[in-house]
Scaffold this active site. Structure first.
Site, PDB file in Angstrom:
ATOM      1  N   ASP A  41      84.714  76.978 107.737  1.00 11.65           N
ATOM      2  CA  ASP A  41      84.435  77.781 108.934  1.00 11.65           C
ATOM      3  C   ASP A  41      85.714  78.227 109.639  1.00 11.65           C
ATOM      4  O   ASP A  41      85.739  78.400 110.858  1.00 11.65           O
ATOM      5  CB  ASP A  41      83.551  77.000 109.929  1.00 11.65           C
ATOM      6  CG  ASP A  41      82.230  76.563 109.327  1.00 11.65           C
ATOM      7  OD1 ASP A  41      81.678  77.311 108.499  1.00 11.65           O
ATOM      8  OD2 ASP A  41      81.740  75.474 109.680  1.00 11.65           O
ATOM      9  N   ASN A  56      80.168  84.378 105.583  1.00 14.59           N
ATOM     10  CA  ASN A  56      79.280  83.260 105.875  1.00 14.59           C
ATOM     11  C   ASN A  56      78.685  83.436 107.273  1.00 14.59           C
ATOM     12  O   ASN A  56      79.323  83.999 108.162  1.00 14.59           O
ATOM     13  CB  ASN A  56      80.062  81.945 105.816  1.00 14.59           C
ATOM     14  CG  ASN A  56      79.201  80.737 106.121  1.00 14.59           C
ATOM     15  OD1 ASN A  56      78.173  80.519 105.481  1.00 14.59           O
ATOM     16  ND2 ASN A  56      79.603  79.937 107.099  1.00 14.59           N
ATOM     17  N   HIS A  79      77.288  81.200 110.416  1.00 19.41           N
ATOM     18  CA  HIS A  79      77.311  79.832 110.955  1.00 19.41           C
ATOM     19  C   HIS A  79      76.593  79.819 112.295  1.00 19.41           C
ATOM     20  O   HIS A  79      76.821  80.698 113.132  1.00 19.41           O
ATOM     21  CB  HIS A  79      78.749  79.345 111.123  1.00 19.41           C
ATOM     22  CG  HIS A  79      78.836  77.921 111.588  1.00 19.41           C
ATOM     23  ND1 HIS A  79      78.602  76.858 110.747  1.00 19.41           N
ATOM     24  CD2 HIS A  79      79.083  77.396 112.812  1.00 19.41           C
ATOM     25  CE1 HIS A  79      78.713  75.736 111.433  1.00 19.41           C
ATOM     26  NE2 HIS A  79      79.008  76.039 112.691  1.00 19.41           N
ATOM     27  N   GLU A 118      71.378  85.042 114.484  1.00 21.74           N
ATOM     28  CA  GLU A 118      71.654  85.091 113.044  1.00 21.74           C
ATOM     29  C   GLU A 118      70.999  86.282 112.364  1.00 21.74           C
ATOM     30  O   GLU A 118      71.645  87.010 111.595  1.00 21.74           O
ATOM     31  CB  GLU A 118      71.188  83.802 112.369  1.00 21.74           C
ATOM     32  CG  GLU A 118      71.954  82.565 112.782  1.00 21.74           C
ATOM     33  CD  GLU A 118      71.454  81.331 112.055  1.00 21.74           C
ATOM     34  OE1 GLU A 118      71.345  81.374 110.817  1.00 21.74           O
ATOM     35  OE2 GLU A 118      71.166  80.316 112.720  1.00 21.74           O
ATOM     36  N   ARG A 156      82.175  67.595  89.360  1.00 22.81           N
ATOM     37  CA  ARG A 156      82.197  68.713  90.302  1.00 22.81           C
ATOM     38  C   ARG A 156      83.042  69.863  89.764  1.00 22.81           C
ATOM     39  O   ARG A 156      82.731  71.026  89.995  1.00 22.81           O
ATOM     40  CB  ARG A 156      82.756  68.242  91.652  1.00 22.81           C
ATOM     41  CG  ARG A 156      82.577  69.250  92.781  1.00 22.81           C
ATOM     42  CD  ARG A 156      81.108  69.484  93.047  1.00 22.81           C
ATOM     43  NE  ARG A 156      80.876  70.425  94.106  1.00 22.81           N
ATOM     44  CZ  ARG A 156      79.976  70.237  95.069  1.00 22.81           C
ATOM     45  NH1 ARG A 156      79.237  69.137  95.084  1.00 22.81           N
ATOM     46  NH2 ARG A 156      79.779  71.142  95.995  1.00 22.81           N
ATOM     47  N   ASN A 161      67.669  83.726 106.442  1.00 22.23           N
ATOM     48  CA  ASN A 161      68.673  84.786 106.579  1.00 22.23           C
ATOM     49  C   ASN A 161      68.592  85.775 105.426  1.00 22.23           C
ATOM     50  O   ASN A 161      68.842  86.970 105.604  1.00 22.23           O
ATOM     51  CB  ASN A 161      70.073  84.180 106.680  1.00 22.23           C
ATOM     52  CG  ASN A 161      70.405  83.729 108.089  1.00 22.23           C
ATOM     53  OD1 ASN A 161      70.323  84.505 109.037  1.00 22.23           O
ATOM     54  ND2 ASN A 161      70.759  82.463 108.236  1.00 22.23           N
ATOM     55  N   GLY A 190      65.817  80.187 103.151  1.00 23.04           N
ATOM     56  CA  GLY A 190      66.209  81.581 102.937  1.00 23.04           C
ATOM     57  C   GLY A 190      65.792  82.525 104.042  1.00 23.04           C
ATOM     58  O   GLY A 190      65.530  83.706 103.792  1.00 23.04           O
TER      59      GLY A 190
END
Length: 208
Positions: free
Chosen positions: A151, A108, A110, A181, A66, A14, A12
Site C-alpha cells: 500500500d 489496487n 484499499h 470503492e 511460494r 469491486n 468480487g
C-alpha cells in the site's frame, strides 16, 4: 482498447462494480481479458463466468513453494499480456518480479484513506476494525499504483466516507464500498482508458 486482468480473492464486489460501469458506459474502450483468483471458491470467479469472462484459479496451495507459485503467477500474466492489472480485493502479495515486469501497470483498491490503516496486516474487516478502534470520524478508500511495498505506491484517487455513531466493522465496510470503492475504482480505470492517467512507466506521483 484497454485490456485488463482483474484479480480477486473473495466475493468480487469491486469486480462487479467494474462490470456494471462497463455495461453503463462509465468505462469505455476497455475489456476484461480474465479474472484471476487465488481461491477456487471465490464468488468473483462465478461473477466472471456469468459475464462470459475467463476465470483462472492460481493458488499458492497448489505449489510446493511460494517461489514456484510466484513464477507461475508471473508467467500466466505475461501470457495474458494485459495493459492493466487491477487488484480488486486480492489478498496475495504481488511478487517483486511481477511488479518490475508490469511497472506502472498495476493498481489496487484499499478500503481506507492511505496512509491511515494500511500496510501489513490491514486488509478486509481488519481495516475497518482499526478505524473504529482509533475513533476516526472520517475514513474512505484509495486507488493507488502498486510498487514493491504494501500500500505504498503513488495515490491516484481517494474518496472520504463518514464514520457514523453505532457503526460496526461490517456496516462501515459496506458503506465504504458503496460510497467510495465502487465509485473511484471504475473512475480511475476510465481515466486510464482515456489516457488521462498514464500507465506503463515509473510512477513518482499521479500522472495526468
Amino acid at each position: 482498447m484497454l485490456n485488463m486482468v482483474v484479480c480477486v480473492s473473495g466475493g468480487g464486489t469491486n469486480l462487479q462494480a467494474i462490470l456494471d460501469a462497463m455495461k453503463e458506459g462509465r468505462i469505455q474502450d476497455s475489456r476484461i481479458l480474465a479474472v484471476v483468483s487465488n481461491n477456487a471458491s471465490a464468488y468473483g470467479l462465478k461473477r466472471a463466468e456469468m459475464a462470459g469472462i475467463d476465470g483462472i484459479c492460481l493458488s499458492p496451495k497448489d505449489y510446493d513453494t511460494r517461489e514456484e507459485f510466484n513464477q507461475a503467477f508471473c508467467e500466466k500474466m505475461k501470457r495474458l499480456k494485459p495493459d492493466l492489472i487491477v487488484l480488486a480485493g486480492f489478498l496475495v502479495n504481488i511478487p517483486p518480479r511481477m511488479v518490475k515486469e508490469f511497472a506502472g501497470r498495476i493498481i489496487n483498491i484499499h478500503p481506507s484513506l492511505i496512509p491511515s490503516f494500511c500496510g501489513t496486516g490491514f486488509y478486509g474487516l481488519k481495516v475497518h476494525e482499526g478505524a473504529l478502534r482509533r475513533g476516526v470520524k472520517i475514513t474512505g478508500a484509495t486507488v493507488h499504483f502498486v510498487d514493491e511495498g504494501t500500500d505504498t505506491g503513488p495515490i491516484l484517487c481517494q474518496k472520504a466516507v463518514e464514520v457514523k455513531e453505532g457503526d460496526t466493522p461490517e456496516s462501515l465496510q459496506r458503506r465504504v464500498m458503496e460510497e467510495a470503492e465502487w465509485i473511484i475504482l471504475p473512475q480511475v480505470i476510465q481515466e486510464i482508458a482515456q489516457g488521462r492517467i498514464r500507465i506503463g512507466e515509473e510512477q513518482e506521483g499521479l500522472k495526468r
